[in-house]
Scaffold this motif. Structure first.
Motif, PDB file in Angstrom:
ATOM      1  N   LEU A   5       0.825  -1.200   0.000  1.00 39.42           N
ATOM      2  CA  LEU A   5       0.000   0.000   0.000  1.00 39.42           C
ATOM      3  C   LEU A   5       0.865   1.258   0.000  1.00 39.42           C
ATOM      4  O   LEU A   5       0.672   2.176  -0.803  1.00 39.42           O
ATOM      5  N   GLY A   6       1.855   1.306   0.899  1.00 35.38           N
ATOM      6  CA  GLY A   6       2.719   2.480   0.988  1.00 35.38           C
ATOM      7  C   GLY A   6       3.549   2.692  -0.263  1.00 35.38           C
ATOM      8  O   GLY A   6       3.692   3.825  -0.754  1.00 35.38           O
ATOM      9  N   ALA A   7       4.109   1.589  -0.811  1.00 36.77           N
ATOM     10  CA  ALA A   7       4.937   1.704  -2.014  1.00 36.77           C
ATOM     11  C   ALA A   7       4.118   2.172  -3.208  1.00 36.77           C
ATOM     12  O   ALA A   7       4.582   3.001  -4.007  1.00 36.77           O
ATOM     13  N   ASP A   8       2.895   1.670  -3.346  1.00 38.03           N
ATOM     14  CA  ASP A   8       2.063   2.072  -4.483  1.00 38.03           C
ATOM     15  C   ASP A   8       1.640   3.533  -4.389  1.00 38.03           C
ATOM     16  O   ASP A   8       1.642   4.259  -5.386  1.00 38.03           O
ATOM     17  N   VAL A  68      14.087   7.083  -7.567  1.00 39.76           N
ATOM     18  CA  VAL A  68      13.196   6.894  -6.415  1.00 39.76           C
ATOM     19  C   VAL A  68      12.058   5.948  -6.769  1.00 39.76           C
ATOM     20  O   VAL A  68      11.688   5.067  -5.973  1.00 39.76           O
ATOM     21  N   GLY A  69      11.515   6.102  -7.990  1.00 40.63           N
ATOM     22  CA  GLY A  69      10.452   5.210  -8.420  1.00 40.63           C
ATOM     23  C   GLY A  69      10.905   3.759  -8.481  1.00 40.63           C
ATOM     24  O   GLY A  69      10.184   2.850  -8.045  1.00 40.63           O
ATOM     25  N   GLY A  70      12.105   3.524  -9.000  1.00 38.75           N
ATOM     26  CA  GLY A  70      12.642   2.170  -9.027  1.00 38.75           C
ATOM     27  C   GLY A  70      12.855   1.624  -7.631  1.00 38.75           C
ATOM     28  O   GLY A  70      12.554   0.457  -7.352  1.00 38.75           O
ATOM     29  N   GLY A  71      13.369   2.469  -6.721  1.00 41.62           N
ATOM     30  CA  GLY A  71      13.577   2.036  -5.351  1.00 41.62           C
ATOM     31  C   GLY A  71      12.278   1.689  -4.649  1.00 41.62           C
ATOM     32  O   GLY A  71      12.218   0.743  -3.854  1.00 41.62           O
ATOM     33  N   LEU A  72      11.209   2.423  -4.928  1.00 42.47           N
ATOM     34  CA  LEU A  72       9.910   2.133  -4.324  1.00 42.47           C
ATOM     35  C   LEU A  72       9.295   0.853  -4.899  1.00 42.47           C
ATOM     36  O   LEU A  72       8.648   0.086  -4.189  1.00 42.47           O
ATOM     37  N   ARG A  73       9.497   0.640  -6.189  1.00 46.50           N
ATOM     38  CA  ARG A  73       8.891  -0.530  -6.832  1.00 46.50           C
ATOM     39  C   ARG A  73       9.506  -1.835  -6.336  1.00 46.50           C
ATOM     40  O   ARG A  73       8.825  -2.876  -6.321  1.00 46.50           O
ATOM     41  N   GLY A  74      10.772  -1.810  -5.889  1.00 47.97           N
ATOM     42  CA  GLY A  74      11.422  -3.022  -5.400  1.00 47.97           C
ATOM     43  C   GLY A  74      10.666  -3.668  -4.251  1.00 47.97           C
ATOM     44  O   GLY A  74      10.183  -4.801  -4.364  1.00 47.97           O
ATOM     45  N   PRO A  75      10.512  -2.979  -3.100  1.00 54.96           N
ATOM     46  CA  PRO A  75       9.757  -3.587  -1.999  1.00 54.96           C
ATOM     47  C   PRO A  75       8.280  -3.754  -2.314  1.00 54.96           C
ATOM     48  O   PRO A  75       7.631  -4.669  -1.806  1.00 54.96           O
ATOM     49  N   GLY A  76       7.725  -2.864  -3.168  1.00 52.61           N
ATOM     50  CA  GLY A  76       6.325  -3.016  -3.544  1.00 52.61           C
ATOM     51  C   GLY A  76       6.085  -4.322  -4.296  1.00 52.61           C
ATOM     52  O   GLY A  76       5.136  -5.063  -3.999  1.00 52.61           O
ATOM     53  N   ASP A  77       6.946  -4.611  -5.269  1.00 57.05           N
ATOM     54  CA  ASP A  77       6.825  -5.875  -5.999  1.00 57.05           C
ATOM     55  C   ASP A  77       7.064  -7.059  -5.078  1.00 57.05           C
ATOM     56  O   ASP A  77       6.381  -8.091  -5.164  1.00 57.05           O
TER      57      ASP A  77
END
Length: 435
Positions: free
Chosen positions: A75-78, A108-117
């Motif tokens: 939720l937070g990453a998305d 930053v977007g790539g870093g957020l997508r890592g834990p989100g995925d």
């Protein structure tokens, strides 16, 4: 307790939204940079700035997923991704988007997508457990969504770029992240979070480094998982070499045109999606070792061999169809093995480390392919990589074939014993250490 399939359906919807959105942005952002700067170097730099943080944060963010829980992290990453990606077209519209700012945003977007995925992927065994559906069936459904997204996303991206230009397509990607967050917030149960009272267990105790070290120790201590991760790392590198260098060189030198590359990849993706759906139905009944050996033998080396032997395009396309059909059974099988062997408290760490290791060689695939062509020529390179693919996939199967079988049911615990932490990972009777 009555099986509840709503979280499973919700996660399937989230997976479809996220996969399509991510693939659209993977086309729209490079196109936006290339048309804006005219520089292939700048375009490649943007891709690198997104990929490197993605791999690093996915590897290092596993303890956070395990400590906080899949639902909260996703939720937070998305939500954060929607804001960061949405800032690209917004700043462009305001005339404030310089190239360094764009690099910072995609990083930053790539870093957020890592834990989100990672959080979404490691929710798969959780929704399977809640729904009472076999893991092979669930991983087959998610495999079909991933393959199907690869088929439709390029057309969606092209249509959106034509209609609203690249910044508009990027804005739609931001909207996909926001929609994904809404579905997660409404439909995924709060039981997927582990930050409340009574959720602490030995695997999630201690500081960040201690928890990360526990994930490393678990992965290194499980022979089958470690061998599969290393195998996937090698095959990913070889596949990238084929897709980014070998196929374009083959198409150019043979006069086949870029359409032949699209034909091969579409054949592979389309038939893989069909077999992934079949795997979701037949998966629990398929013999694991026979499926592993047979499908990898067909899906891996065969396309390299026919390309190296110079077969006609139509016959190579047929081989790609057969290879794609075989490949669709592999990810559900491998996913089920991983999820069975990793206990729930370690899902984020071991999955993140496994994925990062599997991706580690991909940036070098093009260099390996180009280097081999320079050394031995195109056709020998295809045949050499076919041999490498065969060796990499057969070694884990030959050395650890007996470990492929599903674990037996866990022994019954005394009625007064709290087993919520020890059995949350699945049905194995012991703690268990993608692809």
């Amino acid at each position: 307790m009555t099986d509840d399939r709503r979280p499973l359906i919700a996660l399937l919807v989230v997976s479809a939204i996220a996969n399509i959105g991510t693939r659209v942005s993977a086309i729209a952002i490079p196109w936006f940079v290339l048309t804006g700067t005219g520089s292939a170097t700048a375009t490649g730099l943007v891709a690198a700035f997104e990929l490197l943080p993605y791999v690093l944060v996915k590897a290092l963010g596993g303890p956070v997923v395990d400590r906080i829980g899949q639902r909260k992290v996703s939720l937070g990453a998305d939500l954060a991704s929607a804001l960061v990606i949405g800032a690209v077209p917004a700043l462009h519209l305001l005339g404030l988007l310089s190239f360094p700012v764009l690099l910072a945003l995609v990083a930053v977007g790539g870093g957020l997508r890592g834990p989100g995925d990672n959080a979404k992927h490691t929710s798969v065994p959780l929704v399977a457990e809640v729904a009472g559906v076999p893991l092979e069936r669930v991983t087959g459904l998610f495999g079909a969504i991933e393959r199907g997204s690869g088929l439709v996303a390029p057309g969606v991206a092209a249509a959106m770029i034509a209609l609203v230009d690249a910044p508009g397509a990027i804005a739609v990607t931001a909207g996909c992240f926001a929609l994904s967050a809404m579905v997660v917030a409404v439909f995924l149960p709060t039981s997927f979070d582990r930050s409340g009272p009574g959720t602490e267990c030995p695997e999630t105790a201690g500081g960040y480094l201690a928890r990360l070290r526990a994930g490393f120790s678990f992965l290194l201590g499980d022979r089958l998982l470690l061998m599969l991760v290393l195998m996937i790392a090698v095959t990913n590198l070889i596949d990238v070499a084929k897709t980014t260098v070998l196929l374009p060189v083959w198409a150019q030198r043979g006069g086949h045109g870029v359409g032949s590359i699209s034909l091969m990849l579409t054949c592979m993706a389309g038939f893989s999606m069909v077999s992934s759906l079949l795997a979701s139905w037949l998966g629990p009944r398929l013999p694991r070792r026979l499926t592993y050996f047979g499908c990898f033998l067909i899906a891996g080396p065969a396309p390299f061999v026919v390309l190296g032997l110079g077969w006609p395009v139509w016959s190579i396309a047929l081989v790609y169809c057969v290879a794609g059909f075989a490949s669709g059974f592999l990810n559900p099988l491998l996913g089920a093995i991983f999820y069975e062997r990793i206990p729930r408290p370690l899902l984020g760490r071991v999955s993140g480390l496994s994925d990062a290791t599997a991706w580690a060689g991909m940036p070098f695939g093009g260099l390996v392919g180009a280097g081999l062509i320079a050394l031995v020529g195109l056709s020998p390179t295809f045949l050499l990589l076919a041999g490498g693919y065969l060796l990499a996939t057969m070694i884990p199967g030959l050395l650890s074939a007996h470990l492929f079988d599903p674990p037996g049911p866990a022994p019954a615990a005394p009625a007064d014993q709290d087993v919520s932490a020890s059995t949350a990972g699945g049905s194995a009777s012991r703690p268990r250490a993608s692809a």
